[in-house]
Structure formats: structure tokens, C-alpha cells
Write a protein that holds these residues in place. Structure first.
Motif, mmCIF file in Angstrom:
data_model
loop_
_atom_site.group_PDB
_atom_site.id
_atom_site.type_symbol
_atom_site.label_atom_id
_atom_site.label_comp_id
_atom_site.label_asym_id
_atom_site.label_seq_id
_atom_site.Cartn_x
_atom_site.Cartn_y
_atom_site.Cartn_z
ATOM 1 N N SER A 147 0.838 -1.209 0.000
ATOM 2 C CA SER A 147 0.000 0.000 0.000
ATOM 3 C C SER A 147 0.875 1.262 0.000
ATOM 4 N N ALA A 178 -9.177 -3.437 -8.728
ATOM 5 C CA ALA A 178 -10.121 -3.192 -7.634
ATOM 6 C C ALA A 178 -9.359 -2.774 -6.383
ATOM 7 N N ARG A 179 -8.240 -3.449 -6.143
ATOM 8 C CA ARG A 179 -7.420 -3.109 -4.980
ATOM 9 C C ARG A 179 -6.829 -1.707 -5.112
ATOM 10 N N ARG A 181 -7.944 0.788 -6.839
ATOM 11 C CA ARG A 181 -9.008 1.791 -6.685
ATOM 12 C C ARG A 181 -9.349 1.986 -5.218
ATOM 13 N N ASN A 182 -9.214 0.917 -4.474
ATOM 14 C CA ASN A 182 -9.475 1.006 -3.043
ATOM 15 C C ASN A 182 -8.413 1.857 -2.347
ATOM 16 N N PRO A 185 -9.157 6.113 -4.452
ATOM 17 C CA PRO A 185 -10.466 6.192 -5.114
ATOM 18 C C PRO A 185 -10.455 7.116 -6.338
ATOM 19 N N LYS A 210 -18.533 -0.355 -9.575
ATOM 20 C CA LYS A 210 -18.967 0.849 -8.866
ATOM 21 C C LYS A 210 -18.633 2.119 -9.629
ATOM 22 N N GLN A 421 -13.543 -6.163 4.387
ATOM 23 C CA GLN A 421 -13.122 -5.120 3.473
ATOM 24 C C GLN A 421 -12.769 -5.718 2.112
ATOM 25 N N GLU A 424 -15.883 -6.647 0.057
ATOM 26 C CA GLU A 424 -16.430 -5.458 -0.599
ATOM 27 C C GLU A 424 -15.645 -5.126 -1.863
ATOM 28 N N GLU A 425 -14.330 -5.139 -1.690
ATOM 29 C CA GLU A 425 -13.437 -4.751 -2.774
ATOM 30 C C GLU A 425 -13.569 -5.709 -3.959
ATOM 31 N N ASP A 428 -16.440 -5.492 -6.323
ATOM 32 C CA ASP A 428 -16.354 -4.386 -7.280
ATOM 33 C C ASP A 428 -15.819 -4.881 -8.622
#
Lengths: 820, 213
Positions: A147, A178-179, A181-182, A185, A210, A421, A424-425, A428
Motif C-alpha cells: 500500500s 479493484a485493490r 481503486r481502493n 479512489p 462501482k 473489506q 467489498e473490494e 467491485d
């Protein structure tokens, strides 16, 4: 609006290069700088890289502070490419622009080829922009600081998205996106795609579920490229075999075309086929030595690099290649492309045609060389498809739980994850939009406890849950996971090298095990003699002029696309009324007449069934002309429905035109069709499911799934560390898992993949609906017909039975004793 | 299916074992216990419940034959020590009245003391009795005055029929001086064997035995 600093610099640069900023490039630039995401639809050689790279640079220039920063910002742009081979060329283009605009931006490459030294350097300080493959991107997530690495990332570009999307590598990309974008954003995501039928879907898959529609845009390059299609015809149709895929009978004609051209690419469908073509031409035309080369995925990287370089520098007259040269870098000297054997899809054909005449405005010309007589019909259909600009869809892969399981473990090896979490991701991502909690819990169970049912002394260890986070603690398990990541599953390969040390490429283990020292085989365009095998390396020496084996590689056969199939049906039907309408069909006339003499040529309103008896048993041939995938599905469906009427065993074979049910018992189709709705769509899903269950199809599919999901470990690369202790065949795993565990998601996935991708259930339903409107014509023939013969000789077969195993054995063994 | 070898009677059992009538002995080849747990320990999710099946089948065989002795023809345990050995120990203790002999196979890397502790007789190479040799690796040099029982290869045979049919099943291979047993374990693969002169092959469907030739 006043022009920004970036715009001014870029426009100066264009001027200095004497280039024009193409309309679609300007459009893309505006959209990008407006913060939008989207898809660029442009072919290779049209300046698609710059359509996004230039606005990225504008953004960078405009964001530059007055005084240069002391610390670097780290990674800001990711450029995902499906092919390592493309990365160097991309780097060159991207760096050139930076240098010439006097920007101190660093562009790096991260692929499987990247040296350890460079990796370590990147670990310390990431370049500003990184060219990367989906696999290497996943590997970055297996590091502990991912990250942190991606925190300043603002743009991702996915090159050749049409190529990635239809595969599990596309799913890998979706998950990584997807990760990302998490993490950010505001991330802007862009894809570059060739023209396909489902561009809108392609964009949705890229941007996830999304994404707000108003922030997405598709930009199309205006490229009405002209493509000329020309068939290579034999003098007489008898020259061509009734069946077969190699096509070397027309080698002389192909060489003529090569001689008339500047530089030619000859595309074949398989690696073995390219080797045969190379050998055939060099034996008949030795003058091609030195100016002809071979290019396929099993040749050593160094050899391929040399071939590509030589192509650039106009040192080669002809290159025989496979899909290995489908993508990417344009070779300007190439002015002629020859396709040997049916390309099976119009899109692939057009893509290959585009490898010649790269300069804008220049017509691309492609020759089609049929490999067997019936492919002459395909020649006509291909041309028709190209003229009418027919587009095929690339359906994205969905519900790939194997890829998801791998991804979850990857993240657990890296920073670990919080399951809520991540759920959810993941939802997407387009491919997992319908995932439910139950499936998710199963996957969590799979990676932590290894199964729903725990035995008394269980020692299963993989992912552990510590303080609510899922992590991998064991270094050994982490290492093994990292080594076996990826979604491309292949046989174990062994490297081939000369005694003096030069590497030639790789062959599969299954081929090598058949060799004895002294055996000669043909590989990389030369005869080599097998010397020895030692620690995953096959040593060979040159063998002069001896005949030898051909290397074989495992691979699946491509199937005819539905668009092409329907052209073929129409062409065939009209060939009766108007046989000389096309010159290919005129050539085919004697064969069509023979077909008509022994059976019939079906009209589009008719379905032809042929029955005949040979030494092998009783054959039923059915010709829906729907492509081999649909035929595979229909054949098991029909075999299943017939097998419910009485105990019987069928052996099944199929090609793109029809399929065969072969049995040791006679089946009276005329009688059965009166009472049984064999082609009905009623209970279709149930019946297919049962029929798949009755065959080995799911078991075979499971190989890939098991490997991706981490059930199979191929061993440590380059090292011969004993891993035999934890190697089991996928069929063994499949048997044990389906026998002892209910609702194993991975086993279910195997069935689902067979249904969706292998049998193309949706297409099959359409085909059955069509058949319902057709008149069924049953012909008993004395001999096989031109239509049935190619299917009859096919050795790749599926079995389906409703007889008791014991009864079958009894029958078989009786034949043994009769033979004695 | 009973066959006679050197005046002794051997029952080939469809459950992939052999029963020697004269000595009431069960011969079992290549059980590969511990393989499943070994996989699981390495993070490969083979269903653990499959391991129980081996013991279920062993129990059935013991009951059904009333054997007083079992000879394991090697590869009883697939890997280094893991918890599946404990299951085996319990099983062994539950059948303390049966004499058990193991001939060590290439996979049996457990310390011999573990076998001994479980009240098993251990033979590192061959166990010989009444002109019969019980061993793991099939012998390439055979003597006509000895008959060999071996395992190791996990033989399977493919039968072919009309209409391009084929079926692949585990089999017993009986040559003039040697017999090779199919692998007993649930989680094991197979090696194809062919018909040669003087060889008899018996295939098993798990419920029935068929002589091929």
C-alpha cells in the motif's frame, strides 16, 4: 482557455518531430486531463501509446512545482502489458518522449525477466512510471509494503485489453485494479483495445462495478484500414487432403508468394506446424537458409529477440510464426502475411492481416492457405467476414474462484487482509460482482483450514487468522506460493541446449520421456540429436540431414467462431445452386459432388445426419456446422439422451462442421427421432450437467483450476529440489475431492467452466433452437463422405456410457479372447 | 478369484489385495498412508476425510477374510512422520491379535523403531517363507525356485473394445515367477502395464475381478 505549460511543451515536441496530433489522440488527451477513465479503441501502429502517454506527461508537467522536490514521489503510473516482449518497445517510446521534452521522469520495467538487481533497486525507489505484466503486478502485492508503493499512483493504463480480458489474466488484472481503486479512489484507469464486438462490456470490466458511467468514455481512432484477402488455391482439389491441419501441400505456392514480396510473415496455428513448415521449405528451397527464421513461444527468448531484431533490420525474407507474433511491435518491412490453416475467427485473421502494411493508408494484404479441402469454404467465409467488417465478442471470464483463492493467499503473504473489506473490494470486480457470502466463506475456509470437515489430527497450514487479519506466517508456504503464482498452466518444460551451452528453447516433459539417447528430433528449425537429460535440461548436439521426430506440444484446438460458422452454413448451401460463384468453391466442386453422390449437401433449412458401419463399429455423424465447442456439447448431450434409452457406450469426436457418435451397437436414428426429442432444449441444463458428469471433461478442466488455486506445485524453477512428495496429478485430486467433499467450489468451477467456456451453453441453446426449425435428413451411407471422413479419423475422443462397468469389461475381454 | 501358485492358493480380492489361504495371510501393497496429511501439512487442501477411507477398507478386508497375518509389501507410509501415523497406530492397536509384517519400500522413510513400537516385524529387503519372497520392488532377475510378490509400480491396465472404447483399471500382474499387486491406497496414481507372453493380468473394478488373459 489559455494553454497549459504541458500543452505548450507537447505541441512544440510534436512540431519538432514533424508529427500531427491525431484527432483521437487529442480527444483522449482532453478526456484524460478532465479526470475521466475509459477505453481507447485503436489498432497497433496508430500511435495508441502516445494517445495516453502524452496527456500523462502534460499532467506531470503542469503539476511540477517551481522548485524541484527533494524527495521523489514514487510510483505514479502503471502501464500493464500482456506481453513481456512488448515492454522494451514501450519503454523506448515512452523514454524517448520524456528525454526529448527534457523531463526527468524515470520509466521502469517489471516483468518476469527483470533482473534481481533491478528489483532490489525498485524496492528502494520505484520509478515514476512502471511497465508491468499482470503476474508481476500481483507479485508486488505479495510484498509487505504494497500500500506504501501504490499510495501515489494516479493512473493505470492496460494495453491490449481485448487480449487480456478473455482470459484469467484479465481476471487477475480486474482484482489488482479493484485493490488499486481502493487504495486511491481517484485512480484513473484506461484501457487500449483493438476492435471487438463488445467494447462497452470491455470498458465495464476494466472499470469495475462501482464506476460512475458519466466519468467513463470510449474513444475510437478513425482507422478504416483496407484489407485484401486472397486464397492460395491448388491446381486441383485432389492436391489437398480431406482432413489434416498442416497444409504443407501448398508449400510451393507459398514460396512463390514469398519470393514476390519484400518480407513475409507466415502464420501457423501451432508450434509443431511452424516447425514442419520450416523444415519443408528449407529442404525444398535450401537458398532460404539464413534469410528464413522461426518464431514461436517455446523458442529461447534470445533467439526470438534476434528474429525480431532481424525483422526490423530487413535481414529476413520470411518468418514462420505462431500467435507469438500476433501482438505488439510493428515490423515495418513486412508487406505480406500468409495464414496457413483456418484462423477460426475473423478477428484473429484481421489482426494478423494488420501485421503487414503498417504505415497509415497502406492496404494490408493477407493470403489464406487452406490446410485441407473443406477449408476452401472457410476461405470464402473469411473474406466475406472481413468485407462486412464482422466483429466477434471477447467474453470476459467470470466466477474464477481459483484466481480469487490465489489472490487471497497473495494478499495474505503480503500485508494480510481484513475479510469484510476485501469482500467489498472483490465484489467491485466485474468477474465477482455476484459473489455471495456463502462462496466467500468457503474460500476463507479453503485457505485457512483446507476443508469444511476437520479430521481429528489436522495439521493443515496455509493462511492464518491473527487479530482479525488473514496472513501467511510460514516462510516456506509463502515462498512456494510466490513461485507458483500465475494463471498460465502448462506442462513441466525442460530447457533444450547445445553441448557448447547455447540455449534453443523448451520442450515438454511428456515429449522428452519418449526419447532415447541418439534419437533425432526437429526443433528450432534444425535437426538435433538427444544426448542426455540432466536436472531439467536436455542436452543435444547438431544432427546433419537425418530425419527425426517432430516435437509435439500439448495444446487445445481452437474452435470456429459463431459468426464464421454461420457464413460457412450459408456458403455451403448456396454452393449447390451457384457452384462457380466463388473461385474457391469452384475448386471444391468435385468434392462437393462426391458428397452429394454419397449423401447430400444440406440446405440452411436442413440438418444432415449420416449413418454408416465400418470395421470400427456403428457411426452416427451429425452436421450442425456450429464450431467444435458447440459440437462437443451437443455430442455429449445427444450421447447422454440416447444412452438413457438403453445401456450403450459412445465414443465421441467432433470438428467445426459436425460430430460423431460411435458405438459397438446399432442405433436406429429414424425410429428414435420419431419418439424422442433428442435436440430439445427442455431440461437442457440438467441434461448437460449429467452428461458432463458422465465424461472426463470436468476432470480435465480441473487441471488448470487446481494449479491456479495452489493445489499443485510444479517445483522450484531451475532447481531440482525434491518436490515429488507433494505432487499429485490433478485427476487424482479431482477424484478424491469430488468423492469425499460435497460442494467443493473448485470442483464446481470445473463443471461451470466446461458449461460456459468449453461447451458454450448459450450458443448451444441458440443452435438447438435453430435445429428445432430445421428438417432432419437421415442418410445411410455405404462409405464415409467428404464431410464425415475428417471427423472419423480424429483420435481425440470422449467417452460416455450408460452400461455397467462390469458389462463393458466383459464385452471387451470377450473380444480379446476371440482375437486369440 | 482364486489362483494356484506353486501348490498354494491365493485369492485375488477385488479390494486390491491378495489372500494367501494356506497361511491365512493378507498381502497389501502400496498403502501410502500419510500422503494426504503430508499434503495438507504443506498447505495443499486434499480432503482429510479421504484418509479415513483407507482404514475403512482395511477393516472390511480383515473382517471379511479373517486374516491372522498381514504382510505390507512396502510404501505403507508415504512421508516423514505426521499425525496420520497416530491413526495407524490406533488401528494397529485395535487389531493387536493380527500379526503384521512390513517389507520396507522406497517411501517408508519413517524410523524403523516406529514400526517396531507398533508391534510389526520389519524386513529391510525381502521376507522369505516356503519358497515365496515378499518384497517391495519387483525383481528383474528371477529364480525359478522362488516366487516373488511385489508392489511399487501401481499397475493399471487399459482394455480396448469395439467402437474405440477403452477402460483403465488397476490390475494384478502374474508372471511365471512373480506377482505384482495393485496399489491399495486411495490417493495414488497408476503405471500402465501390457500383456506379454506367459503373463496373466487380472483387472479389478473394486467389486469384481476379471482375468484378461
Amino acid at each position: 482557455m489559455a494553454k497549459s505549460r504541458g500543452h505548450i511543451i507537447v505541441e512544440q515536441w510534436f512540431k519538432s518531430k514533424n508529427w500531427k496530433w491525431a484527432a483521437f489522440q487529442k480527444e483522449a488527451s482532453a478526456a484524460y486531463l478532465n479526470g475521466k477513465s475509459g477505453l481507447i479503441n485503436a489498432p497497433t501502429g496508430s500511435g495508441k501509446t502516445y494517445s495516453l502517454w502524452i496527456p500523462i506527461l502534460i499532467r506531470h508537467i503542469n503539476a511540477l512545482p517551481e522548485k524541484p522536490l527533494k524527495t521523489r514521489k514514487g510510483l505514479q503510473v502503471l502501464w500493464i502489458t500482456p506481453l513481456r516482449a512488448l515492454s522494451k518497445d514501450l519503454l523506448r517510446n515512452m523514454e524517448t518522449a520524456c528525454l526529448e521534452m527534457n523531463l526527468s521522469w524515470e520509466v521502469g520495467i517489471r516483468t518476469g525477466d527483470t533482473a534481481t538487481k533491478e528489483r532490489t533497486r525498485q524496492k528502494k525507489q520505484m520509478p515514476d512510471a512502471l511497465i508491468i505484466t499482470p503476474e508481476s503486478l500481483h507479485l508486488l502485492f505479495s510484498q509487505k509494503n504494497s500500500s506504501e508503493v501504490f499510495k501515489n499512483l494516479h493512473t493505470v493504463v492496460v494495453d491490449e485489453w481485448h487480449e487480456l480480458m478473455g482470459s484469467k489474466r484479465g481476471v487477475q488484472t480486474e482484482l489488482a485494479l479493484a485493490r488499486l481503486r481502493n487504495i486511491n479512489p481517484e485512480l484513473q484507469t484506461w484501457g487500449i483495445s483493438a476492435t471487438i464486438g463488445n467494447l462497452n462490456e470491455a470498458m465495464q470490466v476494466l472499470l469495475g462495478m462501482k464506476f460512475k458511467e458519466e466519468n467513463a468514455v470510449i474513444i475510437k481512432a478513425d482507422t478504416n484500414k483496407k484489407i485484401l484477402v486472397e486464397s492460395i488455391l491448388p491446381e486441383k482439389v485432389e492436391t489437398l487432403p480431406w482432413s489434416g491441419y498442416m497444409g504443407i501441400r501448398l508449400a510451393d505456392k507459398v514460396v512463390q508468394i514469398v519470393n514476390q514480396s519484400n518480407t513475409t510473415l507466415i502464420f501457423t496455428n501451432t508450434r509443431a506446424q511452424s516447425e514442419i513448415w520450416y523444415r519443408t521449405i528449407i529442404e525444398k528451397y535450401p537458398e532460404f537458409a539464413g534469410i528464413m527464421a522461426l518464431h514461436h513461444a517455446s523458442l529461447d527468448r534470445e533467439i526470438r529477440d534476434w528474429v525480431e531484431e532481424a525483422l526490423h533490420n530487413e535481414k529476413l525474407k520470411v518468418v514462420i510464426c505462431t500467435s507469438s507474433l500476433d501482438l505488439g511491435v510493428d515490423f515495418r518491412p513486412v508487406d505480406t502475411v500468409i495464414q496457413v490453416g483456418s484462423p477460426k475467427s475473423i478477428a484473429r485473421f484481421v489482426q494478423r492481416a494488420g501485421r503487414s502494411g503498417h504505415r497509415p493508408g497502406v492496404t494490408s494484404k493477407i493470403y489464406f492457405c487452406p490446410a485441407n479441402a473443406l477449408e476452401l469454404i472457410e476461405a470464402v467465409s473469411l473474406r466475406e467476414g472481413v468485407v462486412n467488417n464482422v466483429l466477434e465478442d471477447r467474453p470476459p471470464v467470470v466466477h474464477a474462484f481459483d484466481v480469487l483463492a490465489q489472490w487471497m493467499i497473495t494478499l495474505a503473504v503480503g500485508e494480510g487482509f481484513d475479510e469484510q473489506q476485501l469482500f467489498e473490494e472483490v465484489s467491485d470486480a466485474y468477474g465477482y460482482q455476484y459473489i455471495n457470502r456463502q462462496e466467500w466463506e468457503w474460500l476463507l475456509g479453503y485457505i485457512t483450514t483446507g476443508s469444511p470437515s476437520l479430521t481429528v489430527y489436522d495439521e493443515y497450514k496455509k493462511v492464518e487468522r491473527i487479530d482479525g487479519r488473514y496472513v501467511v506466517k510460514s516462510r516456506r508456504i509463502a515462498l512456494r506460493h510466490v513461485l507458483s503464482m500465475g494463471t498460465i498452466v502448462s506442462d513441466t518444460t525442460l530447457r533444450v541446449k547445445f553441448q557448447h551451452g547455447k540455449y534453443l528453447g523448451a520442450v515438454e516433459e511428456s515429449f522428452v520421456t519418449k526419447l532415447k539417447p541418439g534419437d533425432v528430433f526437429f526443433f528450432a528449425g534444425m535437426s538435433v540429436e538427444f544426448v542426455r537429460i540432466h536436472e531439467m535440461t536436455v542436452t543435444v548436439k547438431k544432427a546433419e540431414g537425418k530425419k527425426g521426430f517432430l516435437v509435439s506440444w500439448a495444446g487445445s484446438r481452437m474452435a470456429l467462431s459463431s459468426q464464421l460458422s454461420s457464413f460457412i452454413r450459408e456458403r455451403l448451401a448456396s454452393s449447390i445452386e451457384n457452384p462457380t460463384h466463388e473461385k474457391e468453391l469452384a475448386k471444391l466442386k468435385p468434392l462437393l459432388e462426391l458428397q452429394q453422390e454419397r449423401s447430400i449437401i444440406p440446405q440452411t433449412s436442413e440438418l444432415l445426419i449420416e449413418q454408416c458401419e465400418t470395421r470400427e463399429g456403428y457411426h452416427i455423424f451429425i452436421f450442425p456446422f456450429e464450431g467444435r465447442l458447440v459440437h462437443e456439447g451437443m455430442s455429449i448431450l445427444l450421447a447422454y439422451r440416447l444412452s438413457r434409452l438403453k445401456p450403450i457406450t459412445f465414443s465421441l469426436a467432433m470438428n467445426d462442421y459436425g460430430f460423431e457418435l460411435l458405438s459397438d451397437q446399432y442405433v436406429d436414428m429414424k425410429e428414435i427421432m420419431k419418439e424422442t426429442a433428442l435436440f430439445s432444449t427442455e431440461h437442457l441444463v440438467d441434461d448437460i450437467y449429467h452428461s458432463v458428469n458422465a465424461t472426463e471433461m470436468a476432470k480435465r478442466k480441473f487441471r488448470e483450476i487446481a494449479s491456479i488455486a495452489g493445489l499443485m506445485f510444479q517445483g522450484y524453477p531451475g532447481q531440482h529440489i525434491k518436490t515429488k512428495q507433494i505432487q499429485a496429478s490433478s485427476s487424482l485430486l479431482f477424484t478424491v475431492m469430488s468423492k469425499y467433499e460435497d460442494s467443493n467450489l473448485l470442483v464446481n468451477q470445473a463443471y461451470q467452466e466446461v458449461l460456459t467456456y468449453q461447451l458454450e451453453e448459450i450458443r448451444m441453446r441458440k443452435a438447438l433452437d435453430r435445429i428445432a426449425t430445421q428438417k432432419i435428413i437421415i442418410r445411410k451411407t455405404i462409405k464415409p463422405t467428404p464431410f464425415s471422413f475428417p471427423i472419423m479419423v480424429d483420435r481425440l475422443r470422449e467417452q460416455l456410457t450408460s452400461e455397467k462397468l462390469e458389462d463393458r469389461i466383459q464385452k471387451m475381454l470377450k473380444q480379446y479372447s476371440n482375437a486369440d | 478369484m482364486q489362483i494356484e501358485i506353486r501348490g498354494n492358493h491365493f485369492r485375488l480380492l477385488s479390494q486390491k489385495a491378495v489372500f494367501w489361504e494356506e497361511t491365512q495371510t493378507l498381502l497389501i501393497g502400496d498403502l501410502h498412508l500419510g500422503k494426504i496429511m503430508h499434503f495438507r501439512k504443506e498447505g495443499i487442501a486434499v480432503p482429510g476425510i479421504a484418509a479415513e477411507n483407507n482404514f475403512l477398507r482395511l477393516n472390511q478386508l480383515v473382517q471379511h477374510t479373517g486374516a491372522v497375518r498381514i504382510i505390507f509389501l512396502g510404501d505403507l507410509f508415504h512421508s516423514k512422520y505426521n499425525s496420520e501415523w497416530e491413526t495407524f497406530r490406533e488401528w494397529r492397536a485395535g487389531h493387536h491379535y493380527i500379526e503384521m509384517i512390513i517389507v520396507i519400500g522406497n517411501h517408508d522413510i519413517l524410523p524403523v523403531s516406529l514400526f517396531l513400537e507398533s508391534d510389526m516385524q520389519v524386513y529391510l529387503e525381502d521376507f522369505e517363507e516356503d519358497g515365496f519372497i515378499f518384497t517391495h520392488h519387483p525383481k528383474t532377475e528371477l529364480r525359478s525356485d522362488r516366487f516373488v510378490f511385489a508392489g511399487h509400480v501401481h499397475p493399471v491396465f487399459t482394455s480396448y473394445g469395439k467402437g474405440r472404447q477403452s477402460v483403465r483399471l488397476p490390475c494384478f500382474v502374474i508372471d511365471k515367477n512373480q506377482a505384482i499387486l495393485p496399489s491399495f491406497g486411495v490417493f495414488t496414481g497408476g503405471y500402465p502395464v501390457n500383456i506379454i507372453n506367459g503373463r496373466k493380468i487380472y483387472i479389478t473394478t473394486e467389486t469384481t475381478i476379471f482375468p484378461v488373459c
